[in-house]
Design a protein around this motif. Structure first.
Motif, PDB file in Angstrom:
ATOM      1  N   UNK A   1       0.830  -1.211   0.000  1.00  0.00           N
ATOM      2  CA  UNK A   1       0.000   0.000   0.000  1.00  0.00           C
ATOM      3  C   UNK A   1       0.871   1.270   0.000  1.00  0.00           C
ATOM      4  N   UNK A   2       1.993   1.232   0.703  1.00  0.00           N
ATOM      5  CA  UNK A   2       2.919   2.379   0.674  1.00  0.00           C
ATOM      6  C   UNK A   2       3.474   2.586  -0.732  1.00  0.00           C
ATOM      7  N   UNK A   3       3.854   1.498  -1.365  1.00  0.00           N
ATOM      8  CA  UNK A   3       4.386   1.583  -2.729  1.00  0.00           C
ATOM      9  C   UNK A   3       3.305   2.033  -3.715  1.00  0.00           C
ATOM     10  N   UNK A   4       2.062   1.651  -3.474  1.00  0.00           N
ATOM     11  CA  UNK A   4       0.961   2.119  -4.320  1.00  0.00           C
ATOM     12  C   UNK A   4       0.879   3.650  -4.240  1.00  0.00           C
ATOM     13  N   UNK A   5       0.959   4.182  -3.037  1.00  0.00           N
ATOM     14  CA  UNK A   5       0.890   5.641  -2.873  1.00  0.00           C
ATOM     15  C   UNK A   5       2.046   6.347  -3.583  1.00  0.00           C
ATOM     16  N   UNK A   6       3.175   5.673  -3.702  1.00  0.00           N
ATOM     17  CA  UNK A   6       4.331   6.229  -4.412  1.00  0.00           C
ATOM     18  C   UNK A   6       4.266   5.962  -5.919  1.00  0.00           C
ATOM     19  N   UNK A   7       3.186   5.301  -6.355  1.00  0.00           N
ATOM     20  CA  UNK A   7       2.959   4.958  -7.755  1.00  0.00           C
ATOM     21  C   UNK A   7       4.012   3.982  -8.306  1.00  0.00           C
TER      22      UNK A   7
ATOM     23  N   UNK B   1       3.950   0.667  -8.906  1.00  0.00           N
ATOM     24  CA  UNK B   1       3.003  -0.438  -8.978  1.00  0.00           C
ATOM     25  C   UNK B   1       3.672  -1.793  -9.164  1.00  0.00           C
ATOM     26  N   UNK B   2       4.800  -1.830  -9.847  1.00  0.00           N
ATOM     27  CA  UNK B   2       5.488  -3.103 -10.048  1.00  0.00           C
ATOM     28  C   UNK B   2       5.942  -3.680  -8.711  1.00  0.00           C
ATOM     29  N   UNK B   3       6.619  -2.867  -7.903  1.00  0.00           N
ATOM     30  CA  UNK B   3       7.075  -3.377  -6.611  1.00  0.00           C
ATOM     31  C   UNK B   3       5.921  -3.514  -5.619  1.00  0.00           C
ATOM     32  N   UNK B   4       4.853  -2.753  -5.809  1.00  0.00           N
ATOM     33  CA  UNK B   4       3.662  -2.931  -4.972  1.00  0.00           C
ATOM     34  C   UNK B   4       3.057  -4.309  -5.232  1.00  0.00           C
ATOM     35  N   UNK B   5       2.991  -4.703  -6.502  1.00  0.00           N
ATOM     36  CA  UNK B   5       2.478  -6.033  -6.839  1.00  0.00           C
ATOM     37  C   UNK B   5       3.428  -7.105  -6.305  1.00  0.00           C
ATOM     38  N   UNK B   6       4.728  -6.870  -6.398  1.00  0.00           N
ATOM     39  CA  UNK B   6       5.705  -7.808  -5.834  1.00  0.00           C
ATOM     40  C   UNK B   6       5.423  -8.025  -4.351  1.00  0.00           C
TER      41      UNK B   6
END
Length: 124
Positions: free
Chosen positions: A22-28, A30-35
């Motif tokens: 969710x933190x990575x999503x906020x930073x846009x 998305x690749x590492x957010x999905x990881x």
């Protein structure tokens, strides 16, 4: 280490990985957010395998982990061939080695999938 302690630790790590997604999503990112979603789901599934079977296989493939759990929980069978698993499995390797980037839409689809699987397994 006792089985319940391992289960609790896996679930705790799964939750922290989800929070990081969710933190990575906020930073846009998305690749590492999905990881992070993939890692979160992988640990969650392994915790559930420990609850059901007392151990878990040393594999990383979400589809294979779900197939094993679906033997005890038929509600999971309809999710084994979902496209989101392909994305999660691709990102498991690709986030580190590929130049592919994933979109917000891909992240949201994977997030919804992860939440659904967790919801089904927590009902048992």
């Amino acid at each position: 280490m006792q089985t319940q302690k391992i289960i609790d630790k896996l679930k705790e790590k799964s939750k922290r990985l989800y929070e990081n997604a969710k933190l990575l999503e906020r930073k846009k990112d998305y690749t590492f957010a999905i990881f992070m979603l993939e890692q979160s789901l992988q640990l969650f599934l392994k915790a559930k395998l420990m609850e059901v079977y007392g151990n878990f296989p040393k594999i990383h493939d979400i589809r294979e982990l779900l197939k094993i759990l679906s033997k005890k929980n038929p509600n999971l069978k309809k999710y084994v061939n979902k496209i989101e698993i392909d994305i999660l499995n691709e990102v498991y390797i690709g986030a580190r080695y590929s130049i592919n980037e994933y979109s917000y839409e891909s992240f949201k689809a994977c997030e919804k999938f992860v939440k659904k699987i967790q919801e089904i397994l927590e009902k048992r």
